[in-house]
Scaffold this motif. Structure first.
Motif, PDB file in Angstrom:
ATOM      1  N   ASP A 150      -9.881  35.609 -28.197  1.00  0.00           N
ATOM      2  CA  ASP A 150      -9.938  36.714 -29.166  1.00  0.00           C
ATOM      3  C   ASP A 150      -8.845  37.753 -28.949  1.00  0.00           C
ATOM      4  O   ASP A 150      -8.560  38.535 -29.855  1.00  0.00           O
ATOM      5  CB  ASP A 150     -11.306  37.412 -29.088  1.00  0.00           C
TER       6      ASP A 150
ATOM      7  N   GLN B  98      -6.956  40.497 -31.632  1.00  0.00           N
ATOM      8  CA  GLN B  98      -7.216  41.934 -31.542  1.00  0.00           C
ATOM      9  C   GLN B  98      -5.908  42.717 -31.487  1.00  0.00           C
ATOM     10  O   GLN B  98      -5.798  43.806 -32.079  1.00  0.00           O
ATOM     11  CB  GLN B  98      -8.079  42.220 -30.315  1.00  0.00           C
TER      12      GLN B  98
ATOM     13  N   LEU C  91      -7.574  38.927 -37.794  1.00  0.00           N
ATOM     14  CA  LEU C  91      -9.004  38.703 -37.999  1.00  0.00           C
ATOM     15  C   LEU C  91      -9.386  37.262 -37.710  1.00  0.00           C
ATOM     16  O   LEU C  91     -10.464  36.981 -37.190  1.00  0.00           O
ATOM     17  CB  LEU C  91      -9.393  39.045 -39.447  1.00  0.00           C
TER      18      LEU C  91
ATOM     19  N   GLY D  83     -10.228  33.201 -38.650  1.00  0.00           N
ATOM     20  CA  GLY D  83     -11.211  32.626 -39.551  1.00  0.00           C
ATOM     21  C   GLY D  83     -10.560  32.067 -40.802  1.00  0.00           C
ATOM     22  O   GLY D  83      -9.470  32.504 -41.195  1.00  0.00           O
TER      23      GLY D  83
ATOM     24  N   ALA E 290      -9.822  34.821 -43.851  1.00  0.00           N
ATOM     25  CA  ALA E 290      -8.780  35.807 -43.561  1.00  0.00           C
ATOM     26  C   ALA E 290      -7.404  35.150 -43.477  1.00  0.00           C
ATOM     27  O   ALA E 290      -6.418  35.695 -43.999  1.00  0.00           O
ATOM     28  CB  ALA E 290      -9.092  36.534 -42.253  1.00  0.00           C
ATOM     29  N   THR E 291      -7.326  33.987 -42.851  1.00  0.00           N
ATOM     30  CA  THR E 291      -6.035  33.300 -42.741  1.00  0.00           C
ATOM     31  C   THR E 291      -5.569  32.812 -44.102  1.00  0.00           C
ATOM     32  O   THR E 291      -4.372  32.919 -44.440  1.00  0.00           O
ATOM     33  CB  THR E 291      -6.144  32.116 -41.762  1.00  0.00           C
TER      34      THR E 291
ATOM     35  N   ALA F 260     -12.884  39.600 -46.013  1.00  0.00           N
ATOM     36  CA  ALA F 260     -12.845  39.102 -44.638  1.00  0.00           C
ATOM     37  C   ALA F 260     -13.023  40.235 -43.637  1.00  0.00           C
ATOM     38  O   ALA F 260     -13.721  40.082 -42.621  1.00  0.00           O
ATOM     39  CB  ALA F 260     -11.529  38.371 -44.391  1.00  0.00           C
ATOM     40  N   ALA F 261     -12.397  41.380 -43.907  1.00  0.00           N
ATOM     41  CA  ALA F 261     -12.537  42.530 -43.014  1.00  0.00           C
ATOM     42  C   ALA F 261     -13.974  43.039 -42.990  1.00  0.00           C
ATOM     43  O   ALA F 261     -14.485  43.446 -41.938  1.00  0.00           O
ATOM     44  CB  ALA F 261     -11.586  43.643 -43.449  1.00  0.00           C
TER      45      ALA F 261
ATOM     46  N   ARG G   4     -16.559  41.303 -43.230  1.00  0.00           N
ATOM     47  CA  ARG G   4     -17.341  40.367 -42.415  1.00  0.00           C
ATOM     48  C   ARG G   4     -17.036  40.496 -40.934  1.00  0.00           C
ATOM     49  O   ARG G   4     -17.948  40.484 -40.092  1.00  0.00           O
ATOM     50  CB  ARG G   4     -17.062  38.929 -42.853  1.00  0.00           C
ATOM     51  N   GLU G   5     -15.742  40.578 -40.602  1.00  0.00           N
ATOM     52  CA  GLU G   5     -15.317  40.494 -39.209  1.00  0.00           C
ATOM     53  C   GLU G   5     -15.125  41.853 -38.538  1.00  0.00           C
ATOM     54  O   GLU G   5     -15.347  41.984 -37.335  1.00  0.00           O
ATOM     55  CB  GLU G   5     -14.008  39.698 -39.112  1.00  0.00           C
ATOM     56  N   ALA G   6     -14.669  42.848 -39.287  1.00  0.00           N
ATOM     57  CA  ALA G   6     -14.377  44.176 -38.719  1.00  0.00           C
ATOM     58  C   ALA G   6     -14.704  45.248 -39.753  1.00  0.00           C
ATOM     59  O   ALA G   6     -13.801  45.876 -40.318  1.00  0.00           O
ATOM     60  CB  ALA G   6     -12.920  44.267 -38.292  1.00  0.00           C
TER      61      ALA G   6
END
Length: 482
Positions: A273, A277, A321, A323, A326-327, A402-403, A405-407
């Motif tokens: 990860d 980050q 991010l 996934g 996001a990619t 995506a953000a 979901r992930e952040a």
């Protein structure tokens, strides 16, 4: 063999165009070489569709789902930019902005630049990637300083020094990756992407962690990530408009491609990860700084240069991010940004050339003075700020999902930055386009075809992504994902 021709055509073209010098045939030659490169890229695409990924020239060149569309995109934008540059650069000579004797240098270095970017995308060797990025730096430094003005020379030197330092750090990171892989793969195979990826879980995580820091700082300088971005506004503002278009639309993508490749390697160990980050941090800061820097700009080209910092920061953030979603969104954003931003620079270059100034406070009433130019500038500006139905709206929407979901903590910051960028660019553009006309009628430029074609393609991306492109994005997301 086709991969080799994609690289050799612009390289041989550079030699021929350099020999032609300032002759008018150089413009047609530049277009012909770019068209041949694009044709070779199309042949490569057919081979990929028939048989999937493949290597060539003793595994020194390769193509897969991540770089195939970037090669096509680079060759296509290089072709449309060469078409645009013919009338634009001829007008620059006619207006006395450029010495005709430098046209040979322009055409030759343009093809060297395209060669370097295509080599960086297609090479299977991380050392050759670094050499190609260095070649791109040297050729663009000459192009940025083409006008030989004090501001242009200053911008070129700043670009050369900062990117030179960045690439030195990238070289150190590359050496560390080789050191981590040497004991696993042996001396030569430790440089090959295809071999490195197959053993990424066996690479020393401590070495890869430090290496990725150097690599993201080094290649991030070329991407224009904050705080390494200070070369970018000047280089875009002072160089010829066609070079601003390919700098923003293509070179930034190639540098980000390198970071994404190394991120896939560094994410294979126990600290999977951590590279993501780091990219989230660099990307989010770049989005915010780029967006909040737009409001104080008066130079037309500098305004959209800061927009490039914002958009490349957004793509970097999305890659961080990770996934599939996001990619996928980041790859779509890279594509849409390349087409849109080159269209923006084509159009604002025409505006600045015909108005005789880049000062936005002195440009007004474009739609009354020339409706075609005014509406093209307005459409390009709406596209770059993410207005539907353009492709950037679709990519930004997917990145926000995506953000969330992930952040989720990042979503308010992204929305604020996107809103600020929209307000700053729209306020400036609508004043130039719809303000009171205070000058004579502007003749319709003969090179509006390129921005129009780009805008049509961006609308297609916003309404329905072609199946082939979506399949490549999906495959690339699986390739570089965690």
């Amino acid at each position: 063999m086709v991969l080799l021709w994609i690289i050799l055509i612009p390289l041989m073209g550079a030699v021929i165009l350099g020999a032609l010098g300032q002759r008018n045939a150089g413009f047609s030659g530049n277009i012909a070489v770019s068209a041949a490169t694009f044709f070779a890229a199309c042949l490569m695409t057919v081979q990929v569709l028939d048989g999937g990924s493949f290597t060539a020239w003793h595994h020194e060149l390769f193509v897969d789902t991540l770089n195939v569309f970037l090669v096509d995109l680079t060759a296509f934008v290089a072709l449309t930019t060469s078409v645009f540059s013919k009338t634009y650069m001829q007008a620059e000579v006619r207006l006395g902005h450029l010495n005709a004797a430098r046209l040979g240098l322009y055409h030759a270095m343009y093809q060297v630049f395209i060669f370097a970017m295509l080599l960086a995308l297609l090479c299977n060797n991380i050392g050759v990637l670094w050499i190609a990025m260095e070649a791109a730096t040297l050729s663009t430094a000459l192009l940025i300083s083409l006008y030989r003005t004090p501001a242009g020379l200053k911008a070129a030197w700043k670009y050369f020094i900062l990117c030179g330092v960045g690439l030195a750090l990238a070289l150190l990171g590359t050496i560390m990756v080789y050191f981590a892989a040497h004991s696993v793969l042996g001396p030569h195979k430790a440089l090959l992407w295809t071999r490195l990826y197959s053993v990424r879980g066996r690479l020393d995580p401590a070495i890869m962690m430090v290496a990725f820091v150097f690599l993201i700082v080094g290649y991030g300088t070329k991407v224009g990530l904050v705080p390494l971005h200070t070369w970018l506004p000047g280089a875009h503002a002072e160089g010829p408009t066609p070079i601003s278009a390919v700098l923003s639309g293509l070179l930034l993508n190639v540098a980000l491609y390198a970071i994404v490749r190394f991120k896939a390697l560094a994410s294979g160990g126990p600290m999977a990860d951590w590279p993501g980050q780091l990219m989230i941090g660099f990307g989010l800061v770049s989005v915010l700084v780029g967006a909040f820097s737009l409001g104080g700009q008066r130079d037309l080209k500098r305004l959209f240069a800061y927009s490039s910092i914002e958009h490349m920061g957004l793509a970097t953030f999305a890659f961080g991010l990770g996934g599939p979603l996001a990619t996928f969104a980041a790859l779509l954003h890279m594509t849409a940004h390349s087409l849109t931003k080159s269209s923006v620079f084509f159009t604002n270059g025409q505006v600045a050339q015909t108005a005789g100034t880049k000062d936005m406070d002195r440009i007004t009433g474009i739609v009354d003075r020339n409706p075609a130019l005014g509406w093209t500038l307005m459409a390009s500006s709406l596209a770059i700020v993410g207005t539907p139905p353009f492709g950037i709206f679709a990519s930004e929407f997917l990145i926000l999902i995506a953000a969330a979901r992930e952040a989720p903590w990042s979503v308010p910051l992204l929305l604020i930055a996107l809103g600020v960028a929209f307000a700053a660019i729209f306020r400036r553009t609508q004043a130039m386009v719809f303000g009171a006309a205070d000058g004579a009628r502007i003749p319709t430029p003969s090179s509006l075809l390129a921005p129009f074609v780009h805008l049509v393609l961006v609308v297609v991306l916003g309404l329905a992504i072609p199946h082939i492109l979506a399949a490549w994005y999906t495959g690339a997301a699986r390739l570089v994902g965690p």
